[in-house]
Design a protein around this motif. Structure first.
Motif, PDB file in Angstrom:
ATOM      1  N   ALA A   9       0.834  -1.205   0.000  1.00 17.34           N
ATOM      2  CA  ALA A   9       0.000   0.000   0.000  1.00 17.34           C
ATOM      3  C   ALA A   9       0.864   1.248   0.000  1.00 17.34           C
ATOM      4  O   ALA A   9       1.826   1.362   0.737  1.00 17.34           O
ATOM      5  N   VAL A  10       0.501   2.201  -0.860  1.00 16.66           N
ATOM      6  CA  VAL A  10       1.172   3.497  -0.929  1.00 16.66           C
ATOM      7  C   VAL A  10       0.094   4.559  -1.054  1.00 16.66           C
ATOM      8  O   VAL A  10      -0.925   4.349  -1.688  1.00 16.66           O
ATOM      9  N   SER A  11       0.327   5.726  -0.479  1.00 15.75           N
ATOM     10  CA  SER A  11      -0.664   6.795  -0.515  1.00 15.75           C
ATOM     11  C   SER A  11      -1.017   7.175  -1.932  1.00 15.75           C
ATOM     12  O   SER A  11      -0.155   7.442  -2.750  1.00 15.75           O
ATOM     13  N   MET A  12      -2.327   7.189  -2.222  1.00 19.18           N
ATOM     14  CA  MET A  12      -2.794   7.540  -3.553  1.00 19.18           C
ATOM     15  C   MET A  12      -2.940   9.046  -3.733  1.00 19.18           C
ATOM     16  O   MET A  12      -3.191   9.531  -4.814  1.00 19.18           O
ATOM     17  N   THR A  13      -2.799   9.774  -2.653  1.00 16.34           N
ATOM     18  CA  THR A  13      -3.002  11.221  -2.736  1.00 16.34           C
ATOM     19  C   THR A  13      -1.723  11.968  -3.043  1.00 16.34           C
ATOM     20  O   THR A  13      -1.747  13.155  -3.317  1.00 16.34           O
ATOM     21  N   ASP A  14      -0.604  11.269  -3.005  1.00 16.33           N
ATOM     22  CA  ASP A  14       0.675  11.913  -3.250  1.00 16.33           C
ATOM     23  C   ASP A  14       0.939  11.925  -4.742  1.00 16.33           C
ATOM     24  O   ASP A  14       1.303  10.929  -5.323  1.00 16.33           O
ATOM     25  N   THR A  15       0.737  13.063  -5.405  1.00 15.89           N
ATOM     26  CA  THR A  15       0.899  13.145  -6.852  1.00 15.89           C
ATOM     27  C   THR A  15       2.262  13.665  -7.259  1.00 15.89           C
ATOM     28  O   THR A  15       2.545  13.812  -8.427  1.00 15.89           O
ATOM     29  N   SER A  16       3.106  13.961  -6.305  1.00 17.61           N
ATOM     30  CA  SER A  16       4.472  14.343  -6.624  1.00 17.61           C
ATOM     31  C   SER A  16       5.396  13.639  -5.657  1.00 17.61           C
ATOM     32  O   SER A  16       4.991  13.205  -4.591  1.00 17.61           O
ATOM     33  N   GLU A  17       6.669  13.536  -6.041  1.00 16.55           N
ATOM     34  CA  GLU A  17       7.615  12.814  -5.213  1.00 16.55           C
ATOM     35  C   GLU A  17       8.295  13.738  -4.224  1.00 16.55           C
ATOM     36  O   GLU A  17       8.330  14.950  -4.416  1.00 16.55           O
ATOM     37  N   PRO A  18       8.856  13.187  -3.142  1.00 18.46           N
ATOM     38  CA  PRO A  18       9.490  14.018  -2.129  1.00 18.46           C
ATOM     39  C   PRO A  18      10.599  14.876  -2.717  1.00 18.46           C
ATOM     40  O   PRO A  18      11.277  14.464  -3.650  1.00 18.46           O
ATOM     41  N   ALA A  19      10.765  16.078  -2.165  1.00 18.01           N
ATOM     42  CA  ALA A  19      11.779  16.994  -2.679  1.00 18.01           C
ATOM     43  C   ALA A  19      13.183  16.546  -2.324  1.00 18.01           C
ATOM     44  O   ALA A  19      14.135  16.897  -2.995  1.00 18.01           O
ATOM     45  N   GLY A 165       6.354  10.055 -20.073  1.00 18.27           N
ATOM     46  CA  GLY A 165       5.702  11.347 -20.011  1.00 18.27           C
ATOM     47  C   GLY A 165       5.984  12.009 -18.680  1.00 18.27           C
ATOM     48  O   GLY A 165       6.885  11.594 -17.939  1.00 18.27           O
ATOM     49  N   TRP A 166       5.212  13.019 -18.343  1.00 15.70           N
ATOM     50  CA  TRP A 166       5.468  13.778 -17.115  1.00 15.70           C
ATOM     51  C   TRP A 166       4.186  14.009 -16.341  1.00 15.70           C
ATOM     52  O   TRP A 166       3.089  13.903 -16.872  1.00 15.70           O
ATOM     53  N   TYR A 167       4.374  14.299 -15.069  1.00 25.47           N
ATOM     54  CA  TYR A 167       3.252  14.646 -14.195  1.00 25.47           C
ATOM     55  C   TYR A 167       3.660  15.838 -13.350  1.00 25.47           C
ATOM     56  O   TYR A 167       4.825  16.255 -13.347  1.00 25.47           O
ATOM     57  N   ARG A 168       2.722  16.396 -12.652  1.00 22.14           N
ATOM     58  CA  ARG A 168       2.911  17.654 -11.940  1.00 22.14           C
ATOM     59  C   ARG A 168       4.068  17.573 -10.936  1.00 22.14           C
ATOM     60  O   ARG A 168       4.129  16.681 -10.099  1.00 22.14           O
ATOM     61  N   GLY A 169       5.011  18.513 -11.050  1.00 17.29           N
ATOM     62  CA  GLY A 169       6.073  18.644 -10.065  1.00 17.29           C
ATOM     63  C   GLY A 169       7.345  17.883 -10.342  1.00 17.29           C
ATOM     64  O   GLY A 169       8.326  18.051  -9.614  1.00 17.29           O
ATOM     65  N   ARG A 170       7.376  17.042 -11.397  1.00 14.84           N
ATOM     66  CA  ARG A 170       8.583  16.277 -11.695  1.00 14.84           C
ATOM     67  C   ARG A 170       8.952  16.386 -13.168  1.00 14.84           C
ATOM     68  O   ARG A 170       8.088  16.435 -14.033  1.00 14.84           O
TER      69      ARG A 170
END
Length: 267
Positions: A9-19, A165-170
């Protein structure tokens, strides 16, 4: 979104990776170069980077230098149980990408039968098992653009995929793990072994800009984070996972090869 397979299980709400790009200090070597022999010779060299005179080729070092580096974050989209296979595309649309990743140890000697595992987003920025996190409604089997392959006798893992491809923040990237001593299982996956490295592979903006203008990448409306804007990539070039990209044909849509030598400390 379809239900995810029964993985960790991993959080589904995290749409970007840790800084923060560091998850621990391990002696990991990353260097450019096609062979371990080149690496060994170059271990004492300090040449300035040059550019290979090939169309659509990213900047690379003229001579490979084994370099100690930090690992990169695993990120929120890893799934256990990846399939062992050389082609992970599963008919996903995108520009062809043929990876040739060489694994060597701290003495720059190749490591055969190391499992190189990768996972990345599709052209619209969606990861299998987490489709919808980047705002798109796609079918989701939990396995597309995920998998790994054992290195051959030359220490090379050859994997066929598509340009991510890309997603928000990365920025555009590929996640990679290197395992040794794994056991292949009857269901096409693997078990056991030792995880030696967790990192990320990156792409030169000169190539990504061209890719982003071609469908289906051009239909991704999320603002793209560039390599220089990314919170994970530290500007270290090949030592930080920057691939050497070489065009497979005369047009961007023909695709690219991506090469890099990953050196890991087996001790």
């Amino acid at each position: 979104m379809n239900s995810s397979p029964p993985y960790r299980a991993v959080s589904m709400t995290d749409t970007s990776e840790p800084a923060e790009p560091v998850i621990g200090r391990r002696a990991v070597l990353i260097a450019t170069g096609a062979t371990a022999a080149t690496l060994a010779v170059a271990a004492t060299a300090h040449d300035a980077p040059t550019t290979v005179n090939t169309a659509d080729t990213a900047p690379v070092a003229a001579a490979a230098v084994c370099t100690l580096t930090k690992e990169m974050t695993e990120g929120p989209y890893y799934l256990d149980g990846a399939l062992v296979r050389s082609d992970i595309t599963e008919s996903k649309p995108g520009i062809p990408l043929k990876l040739a990743l060489t694994v060597v140890n701290s003495a720059c000697t190749v490591i055969p039968k190391a499992l190189v595992e990768i996972w990345h987003a599709d052209a619209l920025g969606e990861y299998s098992g987490y489709v919808g996190s980047n705002g798109h409604n796609e079918s989701d089997d939990g396995t597309f653009l995920r998998g790994g392959v054992l290195t051959n006798s030359s220490g090379v893992a050859n994997i066929t995929t598509i340009y991510p491809g890309w997603y928000r923040g990365r920025c555009i990237h590929i996640h990679v793990k290197v395992h040794t001593g794994v056991t292949l299982t009857s269901d096409g996956s693997f078990t056991g072994g030792t995880e030696l490295h967790t990192g990320q592979l990156f792409f030169a903006e000169t190539v990504t800009t061209k890719v982003a203008a071609i469908s289906p990448y051009s239909t991704n409306t999320v603002t793209r984070t560039t390599l220089s804007q990314d919170s994970i990539y530290d500007g270290g070039g090949a030592a930080s996972g920057l691939l050497t990209l070489t065009a497979l044909g005369s047009s961007t849509s023909s695709g690219y090869t991506g090469t890099l030598t990953l050196g890991v400390d087996e001790s």
